[in-house]
Write a protein that holds these residues in place. Structure first.
Motif, PDB file in Angstrom:
ATOM      1  N   LEU A 188     -18.733  28.704 -29.686  1.00  0.00           N
ATOM      2  CA  LEU A 188     -19.946  28.490 -30.233  1.00  0.00           C
ATOM      3  C   LEU A 188     -19.915  28.089 -31.834  1.00  0.00           C
ATOM      4  CD1 LEU A 188     -22.343  31.269 -28.970  1.00  0.00           C
ATOM      5  CD2 LEU A 188     -22.463  28.854 -28.494  1.00  0.00           C
ATOM      6  N   GLU A 189     -19.004  28.464 -32.634  1.00  0.00           N
ATOM      7  CA  GLU A 189     -18.782  27.913 -33.715  1.00  0.00           C
ATOM      8  C   GLU A 189     -18.056  26.501 -33.943  1.00  0.00           C
ATOM      9  OE1 GLU A 189     -18.167  32.265 -36.208  1.00  0.00           O
ATOM     10  OE2 GLU A 189     -16.324  31.104 -35.324  1.00  0.00           O
ATOM     11  N   ASN A 190     -17.209  26.368 -32.888  1.00  0.00           N
ATOM     12  CA  ASN A 190     -16.482  25.019 -32.831  1.00  0.00           C
ATOM     13  C   ASN A 190     -17.648  24.023 -32.408  1.00  0.00           C
ATOM     14  OD1 ASN A 190     -14.178  25.813 -33.691  1.00  0.00           O
ATOM     15  ND2 ASN A 190     -13.319  26.205 -31.500  1.00  0.00           N
ATOM     16  N   MET A 191     -18.522  24.451 -31.493  1.00  0.00           N
ATOM     17  CA  MET A 191     -19.474  23.457 -31.044  1.00  0.00           C
ATOM     18  C   MET A 191     -20.626  23.213 -32.180  1.00  0.00           C
ATOM     19  SD  MET A 191     -20.629  25.050 -27.347  1.00  0.00           S
ATOM     20  CE  MET A 191     -22.258  24.531 -27.153  1.00  0.00           C
ATOM     21  N   ARG A 192     -20.738  24.293 -33.170  1.00  0.00           N
ATOM     22  CA  ARG A 192     -21.690  24.064 -34.036  1.00  0.00           C
ATOM     23  C   ARG A 192     -21.216  23.023 -35.179  1.00  0.00           C
ATOM     24  NH1 ARG A 192     -23.254  29.386 -37.681  1.00  0.00           N
ATOM     25  NH2 ARG A 192     -21.026  29.495 -37.752  1.00  0.00           N
ATOM     26  N   HIS A 193     -19.701  23.194 -35.377  1.00  0.00           N
ATOM     27  CA  HIS A 193     -19.056  22.258 -36.452  1.00  0.00           C
ATOM     28  C   HIS A 193     -19.453  20.953 -36.008  1.00  0.00           C
ATOM     29  CE1 HIS A 193     -16.102  20.757 -38.949  1.00  0.00           C
ATOM     30  NE2 HIS A 193     -15.361  20.376 -38.034  1.00  0.00           N
ATOM     31  N   HIS A 194     -19.013  20.700 -34.284  1.00  0.00           N
ATOM     32  CA  HIS A 194     -18.928  19.280 -34.024  1.00  0.00           C
ATOM     33  C   HIS A 194     -20.408  18.546 -34.072  1.00  0.00           C
ATOM     34  CE1 HIS A 194     -14.884  18.906 -32.723  1.00  0.00           C
ATOM     35  NE2 HIS A 194     -14.831  19.981 -31.834  1.00  0.00           N
ATOM     36  N   LEU A 195     -21.366  19.658 -33.713  1.00  0.00           N
ATOM     37  CA  LEU A 195     -22.771  19.107 -33.815  1.00  0.00           C
ATOM     38  C   LEU A 195     -23.124  18.603 -35.144  1.00  0.00           C
ATOM     39  CD1 LEU A 195     -24.685  21.372 -31.499  1.00  0.00           C
ATOM     40  CD2 LEU A 195     -24.642  19.030 -31.280  1.00  0.00           C
ATOM     41  N   LEU A 258     -28.302  22.699 -32.106  1.00  0.00           N
ATOM     42  CA  LEU A 258     -27.823  23.274 -33.334  1.00  0.00           C
ATOM     43  C   LEU A 258     -28.476  24.586 -33.597  1.00  0.00           C
ATOM     44  CD1 LEU A 258     -25.700  23.146 -35.503  1.00  0.00           C
ATOM     45  CD2 LEU A 258     -27.319  22.020 -36.797  1.00  0.00           C
ATOM     46  N   LEU A 259     -30.100  24.552 -33.048  1.00  0.00           N
ATOM     47  CA  LEU A 259     -30.955  25.714 -33.350  1.00  0.00           C
ATOM     48  C   LEU A 259     -30.279  26.609 -32.151  1.00  0.00           C
ATOM     49  CD1 LEU A 259     -33.187  26.846 -34.805  1.00  0.00           C
ATOM     50  CD2 LEU A 259     -34.522  25.611 -33.286  1.00  0.00           C
ATOM     51  N   ASN A 260     -30.295  26.260 -31.059  1.00  0.00           N
ATOM     52  CA  ASN A 260     -29.938  26.971 -29.809  1.00  0.00           C
ATOM     53  C   ASN A 260     -28.766  27.804 -30.334  1.00  0.00           C
ATOM     54  OD1 ASN A 260     -32.266  26.309 -28.453  1.00  0.00           O
ATOM     55  ND2 ASN A 260     -31.308  24.828 -27.532  1.00  0.00           N
ATOM     56  N   LEU A 264     -27.936  31.904 -30.563  1.00  0.00           N
ATOM     57  CA  LEU A 264     -27.304  32.527 -29.537  1.00  0.00           C
ATOM     58  C   LEU A 264     -26.160  33.339 -30.412  1.00  0.00           C
ATOM     59  CD1 LEU A 264     -26.509  29.647 -26.859  1.00  0.00           C
ATOM     60  CD2 LEU A 264     -27.598  31.736 -26.631  1.00  0.00           C
ATOM     61  N   LEU A 265     -25.737  32.713 -31.549  1.00  0.00           N
ATOM     62  CA  LEU A 265     -24.845  33.288 -32.509  1.00  0.00           C
ATOM     63  C   LEU A 265     -25.290  34.531 -33.189  1.00  0.00           C
ATOM     64  CD1 LEU A 265     -22.816  30.235 -34.130  1.00  0.00           C
ATOM     65  CD2 LEU A 265     -21.754  32.396 -32.785  1.00  0.00           C
ATOM     66  N   GLU A 266     -26.440  34.488 -33.524  1.00  0.00           N
ATOM     67  CA  GLU A 266     -27.285  35.515 -34.172  1.00  0.00           C
ATOM     68  C   GLU A 266     -26.845  36.962 -33.725  1.00  0.00           C
ATOM     69  OE1 GLU A 266     -31.500  36.926 -35.980  1.00  0.00           O
ATOM     70  OE2 GLU A 266     -31.458  35.165 -34.885  1.00  0.00           O
ATOM     71  N   PRO A 267     -27.243  37.240 -32.410  1.00  0.00           N
ATOM     72  CA  PRO A 267     -26.806  38.623 -32.159  1.00  0.00           C
ATOM     73  C   PRO A 267     -25.324  38.933 -32.019  1.00  0.00           C
ATOM     74  CG  PRO A 267     -27.366  37.211 -30.146  1.00  0.00           C
ATOM     75  CD  PRO A 267     -27.791  36.472 -31.335  1.00  0.00           C
ATOM     76  N   ILE A 268     -24.706  37.902 -31.806  1.00  0.00           N
ATOM     77  CA  ILE A 268     -23.131  38.147 -31.494  1.00  0.00           C
ATOM     78  C   ILE A 268     -22.587  38.439 -33.036  1.00  0.00           C
ATOM     79  CG2 ILE A 268     -20.802  36.949 -31.256  1.00  0.00           C
ATOM     80  CD1 ILE A 268     -22.323  35.261 -29.169  1.00  0.00           C
TER      81      ILE A 268
END
Length: 273
Positions: A188-195, A258-260, A264-268
């Motif tokens: 997810l962090e990688n996806m966030r970086h690419h976005l 990005l918001l989604n 999703l990352l918040e509880p993790i």
């Protein structure tokens, strides 16, 4: 000899054909236009009388611009895509429906879908990347394609995260839960970086397109002052407006994704604190 009705100079274009030929092809005619055609023989002694004048009207052209993708969403095991059309110009044919070519990335062939609606829902292709090409269909042919790409892997990852989120408390005592959660967090962090990179690149493209649009608007205004009809410039303005709309929609979609991801990352992230 031929000329288009309403041409300013009113002069005929001349095509010479060998004496043994009784046919030829006229290329470069404008769509939805009336033409006058005459055939006239000639020799070293001069020109003979022209034939009876033939009058023809060319067909309208297919759309010159692709549809604008306005929505792209992964819904479980399907892909939902919506689009808007750019109204056909006066010399372009009426749109009867749309075609959607759905194929895997790297493949030249795929499945062709047709629809009269401005949206379509397609079955998700495994975990591979896919490409969808949308084009308007008319009696005179198909228009240019709007293309969108995505990955089934992203959909599976989101699905997996949602499942983990729902069962976070139930499975918190499992020995293998934390490693799985850590792996998903990294993805997810990688996806966030690419976005974020896509958003930055999109913003640069939006600024360049905006400057081009301003320049075309200025040129159109100058042409109209001299009573010229800047058809090519009007088409270019239409193209740039569509491009700006498309860039805006891409920005909104990326911001939504990005918001989604942040949600999703918040509880993790809470789990690891």
């Amino acid at each position: 000899m031929y000329r288009r009705d309403n041409d300013r100079d009113g002069l005929f274009q001349v095509i010479e054909v060998g004496g043994m030929q009784n046919q030829t092809r006229l290329d470069g005619l404008k769509a939805d236009s009336r033409y006058f055609i005459e055939v006239q023989g000639f020799s070293s002694a001069g020109y003979g009388p022209p034939s009876e004048r033939l009058q023809i009207h060319t067909k309208k052209a297919p759309p010159s611009q692709p549809p604008v993708i306005t929505h792209h969403e992964l819904k479980g095991k399907s892909v939902y895509i919506a689009w808007e059309i750019v109204e056909p110009l006066a010399d372009e044919a009426e749109i009867n429906g749309f075609k959607a070519l759905y194929r895997q990335q790297g493949h030249s062939s795929g499945t062709l879908y047709t629809t009269s609606k401005r949206y379509i829902e397609l079955p998700l292709i495994g975990n591979g990347s896919y490409v969808v090409e949308i084009s308007a269909h008319t009696d005179e042919g198909d228009g240019p394609k709007a293309q969108i790409q995505s990955t089934g892997e992203k959909a599976e990852l989101v699905k997996k995260i949602i499942q983990l989120k729902e069962s976070l408390d139930k499975q918190k005592d499992r020995e293998d839960f934390v490693p799985i959660l850590n792996e998903v967090k990294t993805k997810l962090e990688n996806m966030r970086h690419h976005l974020i990179l896509h958003l930055e690149e999109g913003e640069r493209k939006r600024e360049v397109n905006k400057l081009k649009l301003q320049a075309v608007e200025k040129e159109i205004t100058e042409k109209e002052r001299t009573s010229d009809k800047p058809e090519e410039l009007l088409r270019e303005r239409e193209r740039l407006l569509r491009e700006q709309w498309k860039l805006d929609e891409t920005k909104n979609n990326n911001q939504g994704q990005l918001l989604n991801i942040e949600r999703l990352l918040e509880p993790i992230e809470i789990k690891f604190t």
